[in-house]
Scaffold this motif. Structure first.
Motif, PDB file in Angstrom:
ATOM      1  N   SER A  66     -72.386  76.360 -34.618  1.00 50.31           N
ATOM      2  CA  SER A  66     -72.993  75.152 -34.050  1.00 50.31           C
ATOM      3  C   SER A  66     -74.439  75.432 -33.673  1.00 50.31           C
ATOM      4  O   SER A  66     -74.729  76.401 -32.974  1.00 50.31           O
ATOM      5  N   GLY A  67     -75.351  74.629 -34.166  1.00 50.96           N
ATOM      6  CA  GLY A  67     -76.768  74.826 -33.894  1.00 50.96           C
ATOM      7  C   GLY A  67     -77.405  75.919 -34.723  1.00 50.96           C
ATOM      8  O   GLY A  67     -78.595  76.186 -34.586  1.00 50.96           O
ATOM      9  N   THR A  70     -79.713  80.284 -39.190  1.00 55.45           N
ATOM     10  CA  THR A  70     -79.998  81.553 -39.858  1.00 55.45           C
ATOM     11  C   THR A  70     -78.758  82.040 -40.608  1.00 55.45           C
ATOM     12  O   THR A  70     -77.670  81.481 -40.472  1.00 55.45           O
ATOM     13  N   THR A  71     -78.941  83.117 -41.353  1.00 52.40           N
ATOM     14  CA  THR A  71     -77.842  83.668 -42.136  1.00 52.40           C
ATOM     15  C   THR A  71     -76.730  84.268 -41.271  1.00 52.40           C
ATOM     16  O   THR A  71     -75.692  84.642 -41.803  1.00 52.40           O
ATOM     17  N   SER A  72     -76.915  84.326 -39.975  1.00 45.07           N
ATOM     18  CA  SER A  72     -75.805  84.751 -39.114  1.00 45.07           C
ATOM     19  C   SER A  72     -74.875  83.580 -38.811  1.00 45.07           C
ATOM     20  O   SER A  72     -73.818  83.769 -38.219  1.00 45.07           O
ATOM     21  N   GLY A  73     -75.253  82.380 -39.248  1.00 43.36           N
ATOM     22  CA  GLY A  73     -74.406  81.204 -39.103  1.00 43.36           C
ATOM     23  C   GLY A  73     -75.227  79.930 -39.157  1.00 43.36           C
ATOM     24  O   GLY A  73     -76.326  79.882 -38.607  1.00 43.36           O
ATOM     25  N   PHE A  74     -74.690  78.912 -39.860  1.00 40.71           N
ATOM     26  CA  PHE A  74     -75.391  77.637 -40.013  1.00 40.71           C
ATOM     27  C   PHE A  74     -74.523  76.489 -39.545  1.00 40.71           C
ATOM     28  O   PHE A  74     -73.312  76.507 -39.746  1.00 40.71           O
ATOM     29  N   ASP A  75     -75.153  75.473 -38.968  1.00 42.51           N
ATOM     30  CA  ASP A  75     -74.496  74.176 -38.904  1.00 42.51           C
ATOM     31  C   ASP A  75     -74.973  73.421 -40.141  1.00 42.51           C
ATOM     32  O   ASP A  75     -75.773  73.937 -40.927  1.00 42.51           O
TER      33      ASP A  75
END
Length: 180
Positions: A66-67, A70-75
């Motif tokens: 959520s929010g 970057t490549t560590s996580g996308f919404d």
């Protein structure tokens, strides 16, 4: 019988291919017409669209956050923003705001590189709450890549009932790529 049928299929296929191509120039060495297809792909018209889609595909399976931007996580909107930003297009970090960028496009005119917009979790609402990037259009089948809370960056089809009920529209931002 199989050989005859295979021969007929090959002849018909060859005829169809010949009917879909037209000679456009003559080879100066042999004076033989050079056959080229008269259909130009969307990627050939706007090559950067191909680059954006390939860049997006390279991030398949990155987790949802959520929010995340970057490549560590996308919404969802963080993902589309990340992909277009790589090629000089700045999108807002909100699916609703991305729904105001570019030009509105009819579903029948959708092309790879277009943004596809959906309602959020509630199909009864009327607000944009999710966005993806169209990667392929074959007939009336629209395939898109997006970051979903239940699977991260992945492909889905508009024809899936979940997305059909939440579909809000399509926005073309690819023309912004050609202005850079």
């Amino acid at each position: 019988m199989r050989k005859v049928l295979l021969t007929v299929v090959c002849i018909v296929s060859f005829g169809i291919v010949q009917a879909q191509t037209v000679p456009t120039e003559t080879n100066k060495v042999s004076d033989v017409p050079t056959v080229t297809s008269n259909k130009v792909s969307f990627y050939e018209q706007i090559p950067l669209v191909h680059n954006v889609i390939n860049f997006a595909k390279a991030h398949l399976s990155i987790r949802y956050r959520s929010g995340g931007t970057t490549t560590s996580g996308f919404d969802c909107s963080g993902f589309t923003r990340f992909c277009f930003n790589k090629f000089g297009i700045s999108l807002p970090h909100s699916s609703a705001a991305q729904g105001n960028v570019g030009a509105a496009i009819e579903k029948e005119s959708a092309q790879p590189g277009d943004l596809i917009l959906f309602k959020g979790h509630s199909s009864g609402g009327n607000r944009i709450g999710h966005v993806g990037l169209i990667t392929e259009v074959i007939g009336d089948r629209i395939k898109f890549i997006h970051s979903a809370w239940n699977g991260g960056v992945r492909y889905d089809y508009l024809s899936a009932s979940y997305y059909q009920h939440r579909y809000m529209g399509i926005r073309r931002v690819a023309h912004l790529l050609t202005q850079k």
